[in-house]
Scaffold this motif. Structure first.
Motif, PDB file in Angstrom:
ATOM      1  N   UNK A  42       0.652  -1.650  -0.324  1.00 54.71           N
ATOM      2  CA  UNK A  42      -0.276  -0.282   0.066  1.00 54.71           C
ATOM      3  C   UNK A  42       1.032   0.897  -0.260  1.00 54.71           C
ATOM      4  N   UNK A  43       1.805   1.467   0.928  1.00 55.89           N
ATOM      5  CA  UNK A  43       2.681   2.751   0.639  1.00 55.89           C
ATOM      6  C   UNK A  43       3.377   3.018  -0.641  1.00 55.89           C
ATOM      7  N   UNK A  44       3.258   1.969  -1.299  1.00 60.18           N
ATOM      8  CA  UNK A  44       4.030   1.988  -3.048  1.00 60.18           C
ATOM      9  C   UNK A  44       2.926   2.657  -4.045  1.00 60.18           C
ATOM     10  N   UNK A  45       1.593   3.131  -3.169  1.00 55.95           N
ATOM     11  CA  UNK A  45       0.172   3.137  -4.338  1.00 55.95           C
ATOM     12  C   UNK A  45       0.650   5.050  -3.722  1.00 55.95           C
ATOM     13  N   UNK A  46       0.577   5.875  -5.314  1.00 60.34           N
ATOM     14  CA  UNK A  46       0.006   6.886  -4.644  1.00 60.34           C
ATOM     15  C   UNK A  46      -0.233   7.800  -6.174  1.00 60.34           C
ATOM     16  N   UNK A  47      -0.692   9.044  -6.090  1.00 56.67           N
ATOM     17  CA  UNK A  47      -0.852   9.754  -7.614  1.00 56.67           C
ATOM     18  C   UNK A  47      -2.441   9.364  -8.239  1.00 56.67           C
ATOM     19  N   UNK A  74      -6.664  -7.805  -1.354  1.00 56.64           N
ATOM     20  CA  UNK A  74      -5.451  -6.771  -1.780  1.00 56.64           C
ATOM     21  C   UNK A  74      -6.783  -5.560  -2.538  1.00 56.64           C
ATOM     22  N   UNK A  75      -7.728  -6.033  -3.443  1.00 56.95           N
ATOM     23  CA  UNK A  75      -8.494  -4.660  -3.978  1.00 56.95           C
ATOM     24  C   UNK A  75      -9.578  -3.973  -2.443  1.00 56.95           C
ATOM     25  N   UNK A  76      -9.724  -5.202  -1.919  1.00 56.34           N
ATOM     26  CA  UNK A  76     -10.148  -4.422  -0.436  1.00 56.34           C
ATOM     27  C   UNK A  76      -9.235  -3.114   0.646  1.00 56.34           C
ATOM     28  N   UNK A  77      -8.436  -3.748   0.563  1.00 58.96           N
ATOM     29  CA  UNK A  77      -6.820  -3.283   0.726  1.00 58.96           C
ATOM     30  C   UNK A  77      -7.170  -1.332   0.155  1.00 58.96           C
ATOM     31  N   UNK A  78      -6.695  -1.970  -0.729  1.00 60.46           N
ATOM     32  CA  UNK A  78      -6.562  -0.623  -1.354  1.00 60.46           C
ATOM     33  C   UNK A  78      -7.962  -0.030  -2.069  1.00 60.46           C
ATOM     34  N   UNK A  79      -9.048  -0.084  -1.530  1.00 56.71           N
ATOM     35  CA  UNK A  79     -10.474   0.797  -1.553  1.00 56.71           C
ATOM     36  C   UNK A  79     -10.602   0.870  -0.245  1.00 56.71           C
ATOM     37  N   UNK A  80      -9.359   0.736   0.808  1.00 54.03           N
ATOM     38  CA  UNK A  80      -9.719   1.915   2.293  1.00 54.03           C
ATOM     39  C   UNK A  80      -8.819   3.043   2.188  1.00 54.03           C
ATOM     40  N   UNK A  82      -7.022   7.072   1.020  1.00 52.72           N
ATOM     41  CA  UNK A  82      -7.281   8.034   0.685  1.00 52.72           C
ATOM     42  C   UNK A  82      -6.630   9.242  -0.014  1.00 52.72           C
ATOM     43  N   UNK A  83      -7.250   9.639  -0.659  1.00 56.29           N
ATOM     44  CA  UNK A  83      -6.234  10.565  -1.376  1.00 56.29           C
ATOM     45  C   UNK A  83      -5.723  10.376  -2.859  1.00 56.29           C
ATOM     46  N   UNK A  84      -6.247   8.659  -3.026  1.00 53.41           N
ATOM     47  CA  UNK A  84      -5.535   8.549  -4.823  1.00 53.41           C
ATOM     48  C   UNK A  84      -6.745   8.450  -5.680  1.00 53.41           C
ATOM     49  N   UNK A  85      -6.460   9.254  -7.014  1.00 50.12           N
ATOM     50  CA  UNK A  85      -7.392   8.843  -7.632  1.00 50.12           C
ATOM     51  C   UNK A  85      -6.646   7.612  -8.843  1.00 50.12           C
ATOM     52  N   UNK A  86      -8.107   7.133  -8.199  1.00 54.50           N
ATOM     53  CA  UNK A  86      -7.992   5.851  -9.287  1.00 54.50           C
ATOM     54  C   UNK A  86      -8.540   6.250 -10.471  1.00 54.50           C
ATOM     55  N   UNK A  87      -8.322   5.033 -11.972  1.00 53.47           N
ATOM     56  CA  UNK A  87      -9.085   4.938 -13.045  1.00 53.47           C
ATOM     57  C   UNK A  87     -10.680   4.124 -13.311  1.00 53.47           C
ATOM     58  N   UNK A  88     -10.514   3.332 -12.457  1.00 51.71           N
ATOM     59  CA  UNK A  88     -11.951   1.916 -12.319  1.00 51.71           C
ATOM     60  C   UNK A  88     -11.073   1.881 -10.548  1.00 51.71           C
ATOM     61  N   UNK A  89     -12.083   2.204 -10.055  1.00 50.65           N
ATOM     62  CA  UNK A  89     -11.873   2.234  -8.472  1.00 50.65           C
ATOM     63  C   UNK A  89     -12.016   0.435  -7.246  1.00 50.65           C
ATOM     64  N   UNK A  90     -10.735   0.722  -6.959  1.00 53.03           N
ATOM     65  CA  UNK A  90     -10.538  -1.083  -6.412  1.00 53.03           C
ATOM     66  C   UNK A  90     -12.136  -1.428  -6.104  1.00 53.03           C
TER      67      UNK A  90
END
Length: 334
Positions: A42-47, A74-80, A82-90
Motif C-alpha cells: 500500500x505504501x507504494x500507491x500514490x498519485x 488486495x482490492x479491499x485493502x486498496x479501497x480503504x 484515501x487521496x488516491x485517484x484511481x481510473x476504475x476504483x478498487x
C-alpha cells in the motif's frame, strides 16, 4: 522535449496491457511507472493509479480460487486508501468480480441480463433433478467470482436417457481440475457428475446457473459482443465467434470486426443507452467491458460486466484508442 512526470502508476504486470498503455501515454509525452503485483504494498500507491489484474499461472482451479481470493483481498485493502485517484476504483472492480451481485443491480435498473436459474443443491444429482423438474435441458454454470473463461460450463441434458454433455475448459486428472484454455467436451452422466462435484467443492458451492440462450450467428458461428465503454460512451466493439456455446477472447475464439456483423441502428442505439444505464448504477466506474448476447430475434442481454475488460487486441494493435482515452481521463483528474 523531456517526458512529463505525471505520477501515473499502473498496478499490474509487464505484459501487453502495460506495453500498450505505456505507448498510449507516450503519445501525450507522459511517463507511466509499473508496479508489479509481486512487489505490491500500500505504501507504494500514490498519485493516479490504474489497476490491471495479476497474471494467473495457476495449474488448477483450486490454486486459482486461492489466487483470486488474494486478489480480492488486495482490492479491499486498496479501497480503504484515501487521496488516491484511481481510473476504475478498487471497489467497483471488486463489485464487478461478483457476477451475482452485479447482475442483481442491473436487474433492479430494468436491464435485461442472461436469466439466472434458482438452484439450491449440494451436488450434481440434486442439480440434475432440479433442472429436470424445471424442464431446463440447456444451462450455463459459472463461478460467482472472477472473469475470463476459467470455470465456465455449458451443459446439455437429455432427461429421457439420463445423459449429459459438458462443454468446459477443464480436464479432470487425479481429482484435480486443470484449465486447458480450450473447449473440451465431457460425455456421460458419471464423468459430468465427477467434474461438477469437484468444481462445486473447490469453489465452496459459489456457482451461478443461467439459462442457455440462443445466440445470433455470423457465417454459421455463434457470436456475442464485447463492448468497451469509457465514461458512458462506446469506444470499441468486437464480435466474439465460436462454433460451440462458449465465446471468449481468452480462448482464441475468432474475433469479428463489428462492421462485418451489420448491426442495425436499433441495436447500436440500445447499446448506447445501455452504457448510460451501467454508469448510473456503478457511479465510480470509468471504464467497463460489457459482454452482450444478441439472440436470433435481435434481443439484447448483458452476460456480464468486467471492470478490467479492456485488453482488446483489435484496438491495441491498431488505433490503441482505448488506452489513449484512459490516459486522457487520468490527465483530466485534478
Amino acid at each position: 522535449m523531456g517526458r512529463i512526470m505525471s505520477n501515473i502508476i499502473l498496478l499490474g504486470e509487464e505484459n501487453k496491457r502495460y506495453i500498450y498503455f505505456k505507448k498510449a501515454a507516450e503519445t501525450y509525452n507522459i511517463s507511466v511507472d509499473l508496479l508489479k503485483w509481486e512487489a505490491f504494498s500500500l505504501d507504494k500507491i500514490k498519485g493516479k493509479v490504474k489497476i490491471d489484474p495479476p497474471i494467473y499461472t495457476d495449474k488448477n482451479i483450486k490454486e486459482h480460487s486461492i489466487s483470486l481470493k488474494l486478489y480480492r483481498e488486495n482490492l479491499k485493502r486498496l479501497s480503504n486508501m484515501e487521496n488516491i485517484t484511481f481510473l476504475n476504483s478498487p471497489k467497483v472492480i471488486l463489485d464487478l468480480l461478483d457476477k451475482e451481485e452485479s447482475k442483481e443491480r442491473l436487474i433492479k435498473k430494468g436491464i435485461k441480463v442472461t436469466p439466472n436459474i434458482e438452484i439450491k443443491a449440494k451436488n450434481f444429482k440434486e442439480v440434475y433433478n432440479q433442472l429436470k423438474l424445471l424442464k431446463l435441458n440447456r444451462v450455463f454454470i459459472k463461478p460467482r467470482y472472477g472473469s475470463g473463461a476459467m470455470g465456465i460450463i455449458a451443459m446439455k441434458l437429455n432427461f429421457k436417457k439420463d445423459d449429459v454433455i459438458l462443454y468446459t475448459t477443464f480436464k479432470e486428472s487425479n481429482r484435480e481440475l486443470f484449465n486447458t484454455k480450450e473447449i473440451n467436451k465431457v460425455f456421460g452422466f458419471e464423468k459430468s457428475e465427477n467434474l461438477f462435484n469437484l468444481l462445486f467443492d473447490f469453489l465452496n458451492g459459489e456457482l451461478i446457473f443461467e439459462k442457455w440462450l440462443p445466440k445470433d450467428k455470423y457465417e454459421n458461428q455463434n457470436y456475442d459482443l464485447r463492448v468497451l465503454y469509457s465514461n458512458k460512451k462506446i469506444v470499441h466493439i468486437i464480435g466474439r465467434a465460436s462454433a460451440g456455446p462458449i465465446t471468449n477472447l481468452h480462448l482464441n475464439n475468432g474475433s469479428i470486426n463489428v462492421e462485418k456483423l451489420n448491426l442495425n441502428e436499433e441495436i447500436l442505439k440500445k447499446l448506447e443507452v445501455l452504457g448510460t444505464d451501467i454508469f448510473e448504477i456503478f457511479s465510480d466506474l470509468k471504464v467497463v467491458g460489457a459482454d452482450i448476447l444478441i439472440t436470433p430475434k435481435k434481443e439484447i442481454f448483458v452476460i456480464e460486466l468486467n471492470g478490467q475488460g479492456d485488453q482488446l487486441y483489435s484496438d491495441m494493435y491498431n488505433e490503441n484508442k482505448i488506452y489513449k482515452e484512459q490516459i486522457k481521463e487520468l490527465l483530466n483528474y485534478e
